[in-house]
Design a protein around this motif. Structure first.
Motif, PDB file in Angstrom:
ATOM      1  N   GLU A 160       0.858  -1.189   0.000  1.00 11.31           N
ATOM      2  CA  GLU A 160       0.000   0.000   0.000  1.00 11.31           C
ATOM      3  C   GLU A 160       0.894   1.239   0.000  1.00 11.31           C
ATOM      4  OE1 GLU A 160      -3.187   0.152  -0.284  1.00 11.31           O
ATOM      5  OE2 GLU A 160      -3.702  -1.963  -0.045  1.00 11.31           O
ATOM      6  N   PRO A 161       0.751   2.168  -0.990  1.00 12.21           N
ATOM      7  CA  PRO A 161      -0.254   2.148  -2.057  1.00 12.21           C
ATOM      8  C   PRO A 161       0.034   1.089  -3.111  1.00 12.21           C
ATOM      9  CG  PRO A 161       1.258   3.966  -2.361  1.00 12.21           C
ATOM     10  CD  PRO A 161       1.622   3.347  -1.051  1.00 12.21           C
ATOM     11  N   GLY A 162      -1.019   0.546  -3.657  1.00  9.95           N
ATOM     12  CA  GLY A 162      -0.921  -0.515  -4.632  1.00  9.95           C
ATOM     13  C   GLY A 162      -2.155  -1.390  -4.547  1.00  9.95           C
ATOM     14  N   PRO A 163      -2.252  -2.393  -5.394  1.00  6.46           N
ATOM     15  CA  PRO A 163      -3.428  -3.259  -5.377  1.00  6.46           C
ATOM     16  C   PRO A 163      -3.594  -4.046  -4.086  1.00  6.46           C
ATOM     17  CG  PRO A 163      -2.204  -3.508  -7.429  1.00  6.46           C
ATOM     18  CD  PRO A 163      -1.353  -2.706  -6.512  1.00  6.46           C
ATOM     19  N   GLY A 164      -2.513  -4.267  -3.348  1.00  3.79           N
ATOM     20  CA  GLY A 164      -2.616  -5.033  -2.117  1.00  3.79           C
ATOM     21  C   GLY A 164      -2.938  -6.494  -2.342  1.00  3.79           C
ATOM     22  N   LEU A 165      -2.372  -7.094  -3.385  1.00  7.72           N
ATOM     23  CA  LEU A 165      -2.625  -8.497  -3.685  1.00  7.72           C
ATOM     24  C   LEU A 165      -1.948  -9.401  -2.662  1.00  7.72           C
ATOM     25  CD1 LEU A 165      -1.989  -8.415  -7.558  1.00  7.72           C
ATOM     26  CD2 LEU A 165      -4.196  -8.361  -6.371  1.00  7.72           C
ATOM     27  N   PRO A 166      -2.394 -10.659  -2.569  1.00  9.01           N
ATOM     28  CA  PRO A 166      -1.663 -11.612  -1.721  1.00  9.01           C
ATOM     29  C   PRO A 166      -0.204 -11.682  -2.151  1.00  9.01           C
ATOM     30  CG  PRO A 166      -3.767 -12.533  -2.397  1.00  9.01           C
ATOM     31  CD  PRO A 166      -3.607 -11.254  -3.154  1.00  9.01           C
ATOM     32  N   ALA A 221       4.268 -11.947  -6.081  1.00  8.74           N
ATOM     33  CA  ALA A 221       5.593 -12.417  -6.485  1.00  8.74           C
ATOM     34  C   ALA A 221       5.550 -13.031  -7.878  1.00  8.74           C
ATOM     35  CB  ALA A 221       6.118 -13.420  -5.466  1.00  8.74           C
ATOM     36  N   VAL A 222       4.536 -13.854  -8.145  1.00  8.24           N
ATOM     37  CA  VAL A 222       4.417 -14.474  -9.475  1.00  8.24           C
ATOM     38  C   VAL A 222       4.179 -13.406 -10.535  1.00  8.24           C
ATOM     39  CG1 VAL A 222       3.058 -16.069 -10.874  1.00  8.24           C
ATOM     40  CG2 VAL A 222       3.605 -16.653  -8.504  1.00  8.24           C
ATOM     41  N   LEU A 223       3.304 -12.453 -10.235  1.00  8.18           N
ATOM     42  CA  LEU A 223       3.019 -11.397 -11.205  1.00  8.18           C
ATOM     43  C   LEU A 223       4.238 -10.502 -11.429  1.00  8.18           C
ATOM     44  CD1 LEU A 223      -0.608 -10.315 -10.219  1.00  8.18           C
ATOM     45  CD2 LEU A 223       0.117 -11.749 -12.134  1.00  8.18           C
ATOM     46  N   ALA A 224       5.058 -10.308 -10.407  1.00  6.05           N
ATOM     47  CA  ALA A 224       6.259  -9.494 -10.581  1.00  6.05           C
ATOM     48  C   ALA A 224       7.235 -10.171 -11.540  1.00  6.05           C
ATOM     49  CB  ALA A 224       6.926  -9.260  -9.227  1.00  6.05           C
ATOM     50  N   VAL A 225       7.369 -11.491 -11.451  1.00  5.17           N
ATOM     51  CA  VAL A 225       8.232 -12.218 -12.391  1.00  5.17           C
ATOM     52  C   VAL A 225       7.672 -12.104 -13.806  1.00  5.17           C
ATOM     53  CG1 VAL A 225       9.173 -14.472 -12.986  1.00  5.17           C
ATOM     54  CG2 VAL A 225       9.025 -13.777 -10.589  1.00  5.17           C
ATOM     55  N   LEU A 226       6.356 -12.262 -13.944  1.00  2.08           N
ATOM     56  CA  LEU A 226       5.733 -12.122 -15.265  1.00  2.08           C
ATOM     57  C   LEU A 226       5.858 -10.692 -15.783  1.00  2.08           C
ATOM     58  CD1 LEU A 226       2.491 -14.246 -14.736  1.00  2.08           C
ATOM     59  CD2 LEU A 226       4.624 -14.921 -15.862  1.00  2.08           C
ATOM     60  N   ALA A 261      15.796 -12.580 -13.996  1.00  2.00           N
ATOM     61  CA  ALA A 261      16.182 -11.361 -13.286  1.00  2.00           C
ATOM     62  C   ALA A 261      15.041 -10.869 -12.406  1.00  2.00           C
ATOM     63  CB  ALA A 261      16.583 -10.279 -14.285  1.00  2.00           C
ATOM     64  N   GLY A 262      13.803 -10.958 -12.873  1.00  2.52           N
ATOM     65  CA  GLY A 262      12.664 -10.560 -12.051  1.00  2.52           C
ATOM     66  C   GLY A 262      12.531 -11.412 -10.797  1.00  2.52           C
ATOM     67  N   LEU A 263      12.752 -12.726 -10.937  1.00  2.00           N
ATOM     68  CA  LEU A 263      12.713 -13.605  -9.770  1.00  2.00           C
ATOM     69  C   LEU A 263      13.825 -13.252  -8.785  1.00  2.00           C
ATOM     70  CD1 LEU A 263      11.484 -16.071  -8.355  1.00  2.00           C
ATOM     71  CD2 LEU A 263      13.000 -17.514  -9.721  1.00  2.00           C
ATOM     72  N   ALA A 264      15.017 -12.962  -9.305  1.00  4.87           N
ATOM     73  CA  ALA A 264      16.109 -12.532  -8.436  1.00  4.87           C
ATOM     74  C   ALA A 264      15.765 -11.223  -7.734  1.00  4.87           C
ATOM     75  CB  ALA A 264      17.393 -12.370  -9.256  1.00  4.87           C
ATOM     76  N   GLY A 265      15.103 -10.309  -8.435  1.00  6.21           N
ATOM     77  CA  GLY A 265      14.708  -9.052  -7.817  1.00  6.21           C
ATOM     78  C   GLY A 265      13.721  -9.244  -6.685  1.00  6.21           C
ATOM     79  N   VAL A 266      12.785 -10.181  -6.841  1.00  4.83           N
ATOM     80  CA  VAL A 266      11.827 -10.459  -5.761  1.00  4.83           C
ATOM     81  C   VAL A 266      12.547 -10.995  -4.531  1.00  4.83           C
ATOM     82  CG1 VAL A 266       9.866 -11.894  -5.088  1.00  4.83           C
ATOM     83  CG2 VAL A 266       9.906 -10.848  -7.350  1.00  4.83           C
TER      84      VAL A 266
END
Length: 386
Positions: A80-86, A91-96, A236-241
């Protein structure tokens, strides 16, 4: 029925390494666990860059941009601020999201190569850093944002109340994240090795060696280049998470050009096109400055952080050291630490066969003696056959 012993001998070192890594949180303190976490996150990103630069032969200086997309994507989607997803979904959406960013750039990666692609990806780092500083509502600006903890099925990968104790050892954030990092790194390791050993890996190697020959063999040059760039961006996205979860706060200055150069150093030191080499290079480049910072007062010519006086700090000293390591690798072991280890193992295996046991005679000459030896071996094998 086949004998299982060769398989056990092949998998034995891997199983022992996995057991050792799983046991380390019971014996190491938080400092060493943090080094391990940062190293695992760096190894995930280095494996992705190794697929792109080492296997596909595409130079990229924009790896820090995709790390930032993964880290800030998770923070914004789960916070927050943001969608506040689980957090798991975030994490999965960040990689995508990192893969989608690589997909938007993939038309350039599919048509440009070499130093020209390096310059094009360099622009991504400067553009991304500017966006991170100016998009305050999403990134928090210069001060960054705190990272929401990851939760899976009610289990939180952070300090929690009541505390978790396993075999008398309190499991805090570092211990919990350690096992998450192991799982993510294991997935990265096996998927990358499967990719390299399969048809896509052979196509990328052929593309790296000769575009003309690869085209004649039916490899779609632009498509495979673009796919390699997208896959590298997702790693790289997974590493960033994982980095965001380990740091617990993300700031724009971390995702600078220096980070991209560090990742290039990882794959060069470890060995281009090798998953194990990228892992070894990532551990070396990540752990060295942290260790030098901790033991700066015990090292010659290195000053403790913040001491001033024009002396060399641990971060600068570590960069000098792995810069020298790159020069030595390029001069004496162009295939990196992985190639050096492979050649050492091959020499150790050949040494007994060359020297032989004491009193052994020369090898049988070709001709009748060789055929007699072969027939004797066959006869002995038949005698033991039930």
């Amino acid at each position: 029925m086949s004998d299982p012993r060769p398989l056990l001998l092949r998998r034995g070192p891997l199983l022992l390494t996995a057991l050792l890594l799983c046991a380390l949180p019971f014996y190491l303190d938080a400092f060493w666990l943090r080094i391990g976490l940062f190293s695992m996150a760096a190894a995930i990103g280095a494996v992705g860059l190794g697929l792109l630069s080492g296997t596909a032969g595409q130079l990229s200086l924009g790896h820090a941009f995709f790390l930032a997309v993964g880290a800030y994507g998770y923070v914004w989607l789960a916070g927050e601020p943001g969608p506040g997803l689980p957090p798991a979904v975030a994490a999965v959406l960040a990689v995508l999201l990192a893969g989608a960013a690589g997909g938007l750039f993939s038309p350039v990666a599919g048509r440009v190569k070499g130093i020209y692609l390096g310059v094009a990806t360099l622009a991504l780092v400067f553009l991304g850093h500017h966006v991170l500083l100016t998009a305050d509502s999403v990134t928090g600006g210069f001060n960054g944002r705190s990272v929401p903890p990851l939760k899976l099925g009610g289990f939180t990968f952070a300090e929690s109340d009541p505390e978790l104790t396993v075999l008398g050892v309190p499991f805090g954030a570092e211990e919990r994240l350690w096992y998450l990092g192991l799982v993510l790194f294991a997935v990265t390791w096996f998927t990358a090795r499967g990719l390299l050993r399969g048809r896509p890996g052979r196509a990328l190697v052929a593309l790296r060696d000769s575009e003309t020959a690869a085209s004649v063999m039916g490899v779609h040059v632009a498509r495979y280049r673009s796919t390699a760039f997208v896959v590298s961006s997702m790693y790289a996205g997974l590493a960033g998470v994982l980095l965001a979860l380990s740091f617990r706060r993300v700031v724009p200055d971390y995702f600078s050009l220096a980070l991209s150069v560090d990742y290039l150093a990882m794959i060069v030191i470890g060995g281009l096109g090798s998953v194990a080499g990228a892992t070894a290079g990532a551990v070396f480049v990540t752990a060295l400055p942290l260790l030098m910072t901790r033991y700066a007062d015990q090292l010659p010519l290195v000053a403790a952080p913040g001491s001033g006086g024009g002396s060399i700090g641990p971060t600068e000293a570590s960069r000098y050291l792995y810069g020298a390591a790159i020069v030595l690798i390029l001069l004496f072991a162009p295939d990196g630490l992985h190639g050096l280890a492979r050649r050492t193992r091959a020499r150790l295996r050949r040494r007994p066969s060359v020297t032989g046991p004491p009193g052994s005679g020369p090898s049988p000459a070709p001709g009748r003696a060789g055929s007699d030896a072969a027939s004797d071996t066959t006869a002995r094998a038949k005698e033991h056959t039930p």
